[in-house]
Design an enzyme around this catalytic site. Structure first.
Site, PDB file in Angstrom:
ATOM      1  N   HIS A  16       0.848  -1.203   0.000  1.00  0.00           N
ATOM      2  CA  HIS A  16       0.000   0.000   0.000  1.00  0.00           C
ATOM      3  C   HIS A  16       0.879   1.247   0.000  1.00  0.00           C
ATOM      4  O   HIS A  16       1.181   1.823   1.045  1.00  0.00           O
ATOM      5  CB  HIS A  16      -0.943   0.009   1.205  1.00  0.00           C
ATOM      6  CG  HIS A  16      -2.089   0.956   1.030  1.00  0.00           C
ATOM      7  ND1 HIS A  16      -3.376   0.533   0.759  1.00  0.00           N
ATOM      8  CD2 HIS A  16      -2.154   2.311   1.051  1.00  0.00           C
ATOM      9  CE1 HIS A  16      -4.173   1.582   0.635  1.00  0.00           C
ATOM     10  NE2 HIS A  16      -3.445   2.674   0.810  1.00  0.00           N
ATOM     11  N   HIS A  18       1.163   4.828  -2.416  1.00  0.00           N
ATOM     12  CA  HIS A  18       0.679   5.635  -3.533  1.00  0.00           C
ATOM     13  C   HIS A  18       1.837   6.333  -4.235  1.00  0.00           C
ATOM     14  O   HIS A  18       2.843   6.688  -3.614  1.00  0.00           O
ATOM     15  CB  HIS A  18      -0.346   6.654  -3.043  1.00  0.00           C
ATOM     16  CG  HIS A  18      -1.628   6.035  -2.610  1.00  0.00           C
ATOM     17  ND1 HIS A  18      -2.608   5.664  -3.504  1.00  0.00           N
ATOM     18  CD2 HIS A  18      -2.104   5.704  -1.374  1.00  0.00           C
ATOM     19  CE1 HIS A  18      -3.633   5.139  -2.847  1.00  0.00           C
ATOM     20  NE2 HIS A  18      -3.346   5.143  -1.549  1.00  0.00           N
ATOM     21  N   HIS A 200      -9.929   0.487  -1.948  1.00  0.00           N
ATOM     22  CA  HIS A 200      -9.908   1.077  -0.612  1.00  0.00           C
ATOM     23  C   HIS A 200     -11.277   0.890   0.047  1.00  0.00           C
ATOM     24  O   HIS A 200     -12.314   1.011  -0.600  1.00  0.00           O
ATOM     25  CB  HIS A 200      -9.630   2.576  -0.681  1.00  0.00           C
ATOM     26  CG  HIS A 200      -8.195   2.925  -0.914  1.00  0.00           C
ATOM     27  ND1 HIS A 200      -7.442   2.344  -1.893  1.00  0.00           N
ATOM     28  CD2 HIS A 200      -7.378   3.822  -0.289  1.00  0.00           C
ATOM     29  CE1 HIS A 200      -6.218   2.863  -1.865  1.00  0.00           C
ATOM     30  NE2 HIS A 200      -6.148   3.753  -0.904  1.00  0.00           N
ATOM     31  N   GLU A 203     -11.778   2.861   5.872  1.00  0.00           N
ATOM     32  CA  GLU A 203     -10.840   3.851   6.395  1.00  0.00           C
ATOM     33  C   GLU A 203     -11.639   5.013   6.974  1.00  0.00           C
ATOM     34  O   GLU A 203     -11.771   5.153   8.185  1.00  0.00           O
ATOM     35  CB  GLU A 203      -9.898   4.331   5.287  1.00  0.00           C
ATOM     36  CG  GLU A 203      -8.892   5.384   5.759  1.00  0.00           C
ATOM     37  CD  GLU A 203      -8.117   6.023   4.616  1.00  0.00           C
ATOM     38  OE1 GLU A 203      -7.069   6.620   4.894  1.00  0.00           O
ATOM     39  OE2 GLU A 203      -8.573   5.949   3.456  1.00  0.00           O
ATOM     40  N   ASP A 281       1.392   4.102   2.889  1.00  0.00           N
ATOM     41  CA  ASP A 281       0.358   4.931   2.270  1.00  0.00           C
ATOM     42  C   ASP A 281       0.980   6.099   1.491  1.00  0.00           C
ATOM     43  O   ASP A 281       1.232   5.986   0.306  1.00  0.00           O
ATOM     44  CB  ASP A 281      -0.638   5.410   3.326  1.00  0.00           C
ATOM     45  CG  ASP A 281      -2.009   5.744   2.752  1.00  0.00           C
ATOM     46  OD1 ASP A 281      -2.198   5.572   1.537  1.00  0.00           O
ATOM     47  OD2 ASP A 281      -2.890   6.170   3.518  1.00  0.00           O
ATOM     48  N   ASP A 282       1.228   7.216   2.159  1.00  0.00           N
ATOM     49  CA  ASP A 282       1.787   8.419   1.530  1.00  0.00           C
ATOM     50  C   ASP A 282       2.878   9.005   2.426  1.00  0.00           C
ATOM     51  O   ASP A 282       2.633   9.958   3.175  1.00  0.00           O
ATOM     52  CB  ASP A 282       0.695   9.468   1.307  1.00  0.00           C
ATOM     53  CG  ASP A 282      -0.381   9.001   0.350  1.00  0.00           C
ATOM     54  OD1 ASP A 282      -0.093   8.900  -0.853  1.00  0.00           O
ATOM     55  OD2 ASP A 282      -1.515   8.734   0.798  1.00  0.00           O
TER      56      ASP A 282
END
Length: 339
Positions: A16, A18, A200, A203, A281-282
């Site tokens: 995961h 991005h 997704h 969340e 994630d980011d």
């Protein structure tokens, strides 16, 4: 007391991450200077921006920062640099396999169109994999804020390049917008083309969004999925079907899904038998990469090294890595634990 082993030496898979969000902050600043882009102060302060995306205003701010960073990726060399550096960071954190997620429509206007954008990204992934030794593949992600017909176009494109390194199809952005079932045809196209389904869900909204991913999109993995912890029957369903949840603890706290790292329900999922693949994630916006997610499990949830090794195994088993790559990583995990 058990000796705490180095988590950066623990072999693992990263499922995961991005595309734009993988960028190094220093790279963002250099590219912004190169193109004369004035970045928001939150991206130049030298520390992760303060974010809370639990309401639409907060999500808009998060998206605005993300879009500002993405606007600095304009040439093929920028794409190649981002991918190479993402691979280098993953290798540094012990990753042996990375599946990076991208919506190519965001880059197509500056890279000559959708097909050139996809080919540039795939070529960059091939080059980075050769240079770093990291196994890498790509997930194409549709944007749930756009029309479902756009998602179908992306799904067909993803299938077309399945033999070039695209292994999955996702659905990202604010899960409070649109319905999962609106994208069912796109996911059917992807599945029929041999791609794994990794939307997704669970969340920013509760367990219902995870159920929608399972029922409407026939997900084989769930991006995030942590809110499933609120529904014991859903947990059992995920465990029984061995649906991997791509859990991103630092992201969950940064976006206000949970107040503190110890509130992220890692233990609940783990003890229910739900497979997890921890993810960053980011990192550009949340300030931490892959190994830090395992450190959260250790420090805030008292995961032992034996349990952390099992988390790493779950990440490998939930990946699209070939059998020989999985076997090598699993053997490395055993060695980390016993060596």
């Amino acid at each position: 007391m058990e000796h705490a082993r180095d988590l950066t030496l623990l072999p693992k898979a990263h499922l995961h991450l991005h595309f734009t969000g993988s960028m190094r902050p220093s790279t963002l600043l250099e590219l912004a200077d190169k193109y004369g882009v004035r970045l928001p102060d939150a991206l130049t302060a030298g520390e992760p921006p303060k974010l809370r995306a639990t309401d639409e205003r907060g999500w808009f701010r998060f998206q605005r920062l993300y879009d500002a960073a993405r606007s600095c990726l304009r040439e093929p060399d920028d794409i190649r640099r981002l991918v190479r550096e993402a691979a280098e960071e993953d290798v540094r954190d012990g990753s042996g396999w990375l599946e990076i997620q991208v919506d190519p429509t965001s880059y197509a206007p500056l890279l000559g169109g959708m097909i050139p954008a996809v080919e540039i990204i795939l070529d960059a992934v091939d080059a980075a994999s050769r240079e770093t030794g990291l196994g890498m593949r790509v997930l194409i992600a549709a944007n749930r804020m756009k029309h479902p017909l756009d998602a179908r176009t992306l799904a067909r494109l993803a299938v077309r390049y399945a033999d070039r390194g695209i292994v999955g199809f996702g659905l990202s952005n604010d899960e409070r917008r649109g319905m999962a079932r609106d994208f069912d045809r796109a996911f059917a196209i992807a599945r029929e083309g041999g791609l794994l389904a990794a939307p997704h869900g669970g969340e920013l909204t509760g367990p219902s969004s995870v159920r929608d991913c399972l029922d409407d999109l026939h997900a084989s993995r769930i991006g995030h999925g942590v809110r499933a912890a609120e529904d014991p029957r859903l947990l059992k369903r995920l465990a029984d079907r061995q649906i991997t949840c791509e859990v991103c603890p630092a992201s969950n706290v940064a976006l206000g899904v949970y107040e503190r790292p110890e509130d992220v329900p890692l233990r609940t999922l783990f003890e229910a038998g739900v497979p997890m693949a921890l993810g960053a994630d980011d990192p550009l916006l949340f300030g931490s990469r892959l190994a830090a997610q395992y450190e959260i499990a250790r420090r805030h949830h008292a995961f032992t090294d034996t349990e952390l090794a099992e988390l790493a195994r779950q990440s490998v088993r939930g990946s699209a890595a070939p059998d020989d790559v999985q076997a090598k990583l699993l053997a490395g995990i055993d060695h980390w634990l016993t060596g």
